[in-house]
Design an enzyme around this catalytic site. Structure first.
Site, PDB file in Angstrom:
ATOM      1  N   LYS A 106       0.841  -1.197   0.000  1.00 56.83           N
ATOM      2  CA  LYS A 106       0.000   0.000   0.000  1.00 56.83           C
ATOM      3  C   LYS A 106       0.881   1.254   0.000  1.00 56.83           C
ATOM      4  O   LYS A 106       0.697   2.159  -0.788  1.00 56.83           O
ATOM      5  CB  LYS A 106      -0.912  -0.031   1.231  1.00 56.83           C
ATOM      6  CG  LYS A 106      -1.779   1.175   1.379  1.00 56.83           C
ATOM      7  CD  LYS A 106      -2.602   1.101   2.653  1.00 56.83           C
ATOM      8  CE  LYS A 106      -3.170   2.469   2.982  1.00 56.83           C
ATOM      9  NZ  LYS A 106      -3.860   2.500   4.274  1.00 56.83           N
ATOM     10  N   GLU A 131      10.779  -4.839   3.633  1.00 61.56           N
ATOM     11  CA  GLU A 131      10.750  -6.254   3.237  1.00 61.56           C
ATOM     12  C   GLU A 131      10.283  -6.404   1.785  1.00 61.56           C
ATOM     13  O   GLU A 131      10.881  -7.127   0.984  1.00 61.56           O
ATOM     14  CB  GLU A 131       9.785  -7.040   4.142  1.00 61.56           C
ATOM     15  CG  GLU A 131      10.238  -7.223   5.569  1.00 61.56           C
ATOM     16  CD  GLU A 131       9.717  -6.126   6.493  1.00 61.56           C
ATOM     17  OE1 GLU A 131       9.483  -4.986   6.008  1.00 61.56           O
ATOM     18  OE2 GLU A 131       9.562  -6.399   7.697  1.00 61.56           O
ATOM     19  N   GLY A 139      -4.386  -1.653   5.717  1.00 60.03           N
ATOM     20  CA  GLY A 139      -3.722  -2.853   5.195  1.00 60.03           C
ATOM     21  C   GLY A 139      -4.424  -4.132   5.617  1.00 60.03           C
ATOM     22  O   GLY A 139      -4.652  -5.033   4.806  1.00 60.03           O
ATOM     23  N   ARG A 140      -4.804  -4.208   6.889  1.00 59.79           N
ATOM     24  CA  ARG A 140      -5.398  -5.454   7.392  1.00 59.79           C
ATOM     25  C   ARG A 140      -6.852  -5.628   6.956  1.00 59.79           C
ATOM     26  O   ARG A 140      -7.500  -6.602   7.328  1.00 59.79           O
ATOM     27  CB  ARG A 140      -5.275  -5.500   8.915  1.00 59.79           C
ATOM     28  CG  ARG A 140      -5.839  -4.296   9.642  1.00 59.79           C
ATOM     29  CD  ARG A 140      -5.353  -4.250  11.081  1.00 59.79           C
ATOM     30  NE  ARG A 140      -5.720  -3.016  11.784  1.00 59.79           N
ATOM     31  CZ  ARG A 140      -5.027  -1.885  11.726  1.00 59.79           C
ATOM     32  NH1 ARG A 140      -3.955  -1.807  10.966  1.00 59.79           N
ATOM     33  NH2 ARG A 140      -5.392  -0.829  12.420  1.00 59.79           N
ATOM     34  N   GLU A 193      -3.776  -5.678  15.774  1.00 63.51           N
ATOM     35  CA  GLU A 193      -3.258  -4.436  15.199  1.00 63.51           C
ATOM     36  C   GLU A 193      -4.312  -3.331  15.308  1.00 63.51           C
ATOM     37  O   GLU A 193      -3.974  -2.146  15.424  1.00 63.51           O
ATOM     38  CB  GLU A 193      -2.836  -4.643  13.737  1.00 63.51           C
ATOM     39  CG  GLU A 193      -1.874  -3.579  13.244  1.00 63.51           C
ATOM     40  CD  GLU A 193      -1.330  -3.812  11.834  1.00 63.51           C
ATOM     41  OE1 GLU A 193      -1.887  -4.635  11.096  1.00 63.51           O
ATOM     42  OE2 GLU A 193      -0.342  -3.147  11.477  1.00 63.51           O
ATOM     43  N   HIS A 237      -4.905 -32.024  21.150  1.00 63.67           N
ATOM     44  CA  HIS A 237      -3.816 -32.850  21.670  1.00 63.67           C
ATOM     45  C   HIS A 237      -2.688 -31.986  22.190  1.00 63.67           C
ATOM     46  O   HIS A 237      -1.556 -32.463  22.342  1.00 63.67           O
ATOM     47  CB  HIS A 237      -3.336 -33.806  20.573  1.00 63.67           C
ATOM     48  CG  HIS A 237      -4.450 -34.671  20.075  1.00 63.67           C
ATOM     49  ND1 HIS A 237      -4.768 -35.882  20.656  1.00 63.67           N
ATOM     50  CD2 HIS A 237      -5.380 -34.468  19.114  1.00 63.67           C
ATOM     51  CE1 HIS A 237      -5.826 -36.400  20.042  1.00 63.67           C
ATOM     52  NE2 HIS A 237      -6.213 -35.554  19.099  1.00 63.67           N
ATOM     53  N   LYS A 259       9.055  -0.204  11.265  1.00 64.72           N
ATOM     54  CA  LYS A 259       9.491   0.138   9.908  1.00 64.72           C
ATOM     55  C   LYS A 259      10.716   1.054   9.937  1.00 64.72           C
ATOM     56  O   LYS A 259      11.476   1.096   8.990  1.00 64.72           O
ATOM     57  CB  LYS A 259       8.364   0.816   9.128  1.00 64.72           C
ATOM     58  CG  LYS A 259       7.234  -0.131   8.729  1.00 64.72           C
ATOM     59  CD  LYS A 259       6.311   0.526   7.713  1.00 64.72           C
ATOM     60  CE  LYS A 259       5.274  -0.456   7.181  1.00 64.72           C
ATOM     61  NZ  LYS A 259       4.398   0.113   6.179  1.00 64.72           N
TER      62      LYS A 259
HETATM   63  O1  G6P Z   1       1.256  -2.681   2.266  1.00 62.41           O
HETATM   64  P1  G6P Z   1       2.400  -2.015   2.960  1.00 62.41           P
HETATM   65  O2  G6P Z   1       2.324  -0.535   2.897  1.00 62.41           O
HETATM   66  O3  G6P Z   1       3.712  -2.539   2.437  1.00 62.41           O
HETATM   67  O4  G6P Z   1       2.308  -2.372   4.471  1.00 62.41           O
HETATM   68  C1  G6P Z   1       2.447  -3.669   4.967  1.00 62.41           C
HETATM   69  C2  G6P Z   1       2.138  -3.662   6.437  1.00 62.41           C
HETATM   70  O5  G6P Z   1       3.004  -2.709   7.038  1.00 62.41           O
HETATM   71  C3  G6P Z   1       2.828  -2.424   8.405  1.00 62.41           C
HETATM   72  O6  G6P Z   1       3.375  -3.423   9.164  1.00 62.41           O
HETATM   73  C4  G6P Z   1       1.408  -2.133   8.751  1.00 62.41           C
HETATM   74  O7  G6P Z   1       1.244  -2.015  10.118  1.00 62.41           O
HETATM   75  C5  G6P Z   1       0.477  -3.224   8.216  1.00 62.41           C
HETATM   76  O8  G6P Z   1      -0.863  -2.913   8.493  1.00 62.41           O
HETATM   77  C6  G6P Z   1       0.688  -3.294   6.721  1.00 62.41           C
HETATM   78  O9  G6P Z   1      -0.211  -4.210   6.171  1.00 62.41           O
END
Ligand code: G6P
Length: 548
Positions: free
Chosen positions: A206, A212, A267-268, A353, A384, A512
């Site tokens: 986003k 990463e 994002g979530r 989150e 188990h 981040k």
């Molecule tokens: O989609 P991006 O901008 O790369 O973000 C990836 C992730 O980054 C962070 O960890 C946010 O807290 C997440 O909510 C998000 O989904």
């Protein structure tokens, strides 16, 4: 005492808790044969039995009163209307617009979010169909066989877990591999099995700033070029999803290959957008649309049903009941369906989150607990292992049991056995086992009276452990969409009662930036090390690659 905990409904619930505490769930069932009928609900193809909760009619009335006193319905309506309810980032919260199939407009800060969604869905559909029909191929004329989806957090968990959940609907002509972690092993292990000429790289970020995802995509590009592919082929093999189109273009991805995301989708909450492309590629666009329709059906229910018959509202309020009035610091999600095994991890991000916040919307410290720890796994495996703690541990851990009534893989008696375990667990948690029952079981086993009594004490289960049981006919794109939207709205309801902002994530954002300063030190030969002694020592060891 805060304004929240001083509310009449909050105070009444604190007192009401003592009444509930004094009655065992087993007795509540014995006293009222119609209990199951009274505490059940249908919505959007899902059925909820919430009779095995530590509640009576007064509890539900007080919890709904609390929701009304805290303005849950007004906030819900403001969310659907596109008002700026994410106050710390100044954004609307409109994941519901992503699955809105009506013709009308949804205003998001002067833009029509619904129109943008419609346009993007059209583009997504054309893209997915071009890959499936093989009118879009690799640079050497080969059809794509593999997609590598690169993204993390919300740009990873939704697409991966929902793709797994919909495995019975896979077309079979494409495989999808998900890479999230910066650990080079994750990417290396995936790429080494793939043919670059037949591989599409789909990067989802986003913000387009996530270390990463950017690093993994750069390495994937290098892998692609190292295989002999010409630079000019990047356009055919690399596609991005991002709210930051200029950054994606600057990265080298063609503008027409960038699918939009918007600030008004967290994002979530984003799997319903172009972030869900891996799902659509695997199952086809019709099934992806059915997923959206299932979520939309739950949206409609959430919007229209009175709180007392509103599934997400009731589940959210019950969750809050245990968190705030029974000190239950965690909640468990137990899926009795192998395809849904990833759901606990999905809800974990969604809920923790969103509601892992220590201050309210005004920035004032909370004086009550907020988001619980969410965990879980698939049944019967957990039986188990950690179910021991559910049955005999000292705290209260509310459980959600999720069971499709029909299996995609009917195999002998497997499904009946799976279901019997699910139902038996809910029953055992509710009923428990008394000392007398445990002693009766041990009678005739040759123990003397003292030993029998003592051993029986270890076999006592207190019971009185609450659970919800969620059923659906079958796990389909539609029921899956409804289920995920149910958990989204359940999360919303709790955050609304607490008065926190469920839509920012400053704690995660910290990660981040924090790593960058140390990265410079790890890669440098300068003995600068302006760090605490522990961190400095660990950095020195990393530089040497040896612990001595
Ligand atoms: O989609 P991006 O901008 O790369 O973000 C990836 C992730 O980054 C962070 O960890 C946010 O807290 C997440 O909510 C998000 O989904």
């Amino acid at each position: 005492m805060s304004a929240l905990t001083a509310l009449p409904a909050w105070q009444a619930l604190s007192q009401h808790r003592d009444t509930i505490e004094s009655t065992h769930l087993r007795d509540l069932f014995a006293q009222d044969p119609s209990r199951a009928e009274r505490y059940q609900l249908h919505a959007a193809g899902l059925f909820l039995d919430y009779a095995k909760n530590r509640i009576n009619d007064d509890t539900i009335a007080l919890l709904c009163q609390l929701a009304r006193e805290t303005g849950v319905e007004a906030l819900r309506d403001a969310m659907f209307r596109g008002e700026v309810i994410n106050n710390t980032e100044g954004r609307p919260v409109l994941h519901t617009a992503l699955r809105y199939s009506g013709e009308g407009a949804i205003q998001a800060q002067g833009e029509d979010a619904a129109a943008e969604v419609r346009d993007t869905l059209k583009r997504m559909k054309a893209f997915v169909e071009a890959i499936h029909s093989q009118s879009w191929k690799g640079y050497d004329g080969d059809a794509f066989t593999d997609v590598v989806s690169i993204g993390i957090g919300g740009s990873f968990l939704g697409p991966k877990i929902m793709s797994e959940a919909l495995r019975p609907y896979w077309r079979g002509d494409l495989r999808c591999h998900f890479v999230a972690n910066i650990d080079g092993t994750a990417l290396t292990e995936k790429l080494k099995k793939l043919d670059p000429k037949r591989t599409l790289i789909l990067m989802s970020s986003k913000s387009f700033t996530t270390q990463e995802t950017l690093t993994n995509t750069e390495s994937a590009r290098q892998w692609f070029l190292d295989s002999g592919a010409p630079e000019s082929a990047i356009g055919q093999h690399f596609v991005a999803v991002s709210a930051n189109v200029p950054a994606a273009e600057a990265f080298g991805i063609k503008a027409e290959n960038v699918y939009p995301m918007w600030d008004w989708v967290g994002g979530r909450y984003s799997l319903w957008s172009a972030i869900g492309l891996p799902i659509a590629l695997l199952v086809g666009f019709d099934h992806f649309e059915a997923l959206l329709r299932g979520a939309e059906a739950m949206d409609t229910h959430f919007r229209e049903a009175p709180l007392e018959q509103n599934m997400p509202a009731l589940m959210g309020l019950l969750s809050l009941w245990y968190t705030n009035f029974f000190n239950s610091g965690s909640q468990v999600i137990l899926t009795y369906d192998h395809y849904l095994r990833g759901l606990p991890a999905y809800v974990q991000q969604l809920d923790m989150e969103s509601n892992g916040k220590g201050v309210n919307k005004e920035g004032e410290p909370m004086d009550c607990a907020t988001g619980p720890v969410i965990w879980g796994g698939e049944g019967t495996n957990g039986q188990h292992a950690y179910h021991q703690l559910l049955h005999q541990g000292s705290g209260v851990i509310p459980a959600d049991f999720i069971l499709p009534l029909q299996s995609h893989n009917p195999l002998g008696r497997h499904h009946a056995m799976l279901a019997s375990n699910c139902l038996a667990q809910t029953q055992a948690l509710m009923q428990g086992k008394t000392q007398a029952e445990a002693e009766a079981e041990l009678a005739g086993k040759g123990l003397d009276a003292g030993a029998l009594t003592e051993l029986a004490r270890h076999k006592v289960m207190p019971g009185n452990k609450p659970s919800n049981t969620l059923l659906m006919d079958k796990l389909t794109p539609h029921t899956l969409g409804a289920l995920v939207a149910l958990y989204e709205h359940r999360t919303f309801v709790q955050g609304a009662v607490w008065g926190i902002n469920s839509f920012d994530q400053w704690g995660v954002e910290l990660g981040k930036v924090l790593g960058n300063a140390i990265l410079d030190e790890l890669e440098s030969n300068q003995p600068k090390l302006d760090q605490d002694s522990s961190t400095a020592n660990l950095i020195r060891m990393f530089r040497k690659g040896q612990i001595n």
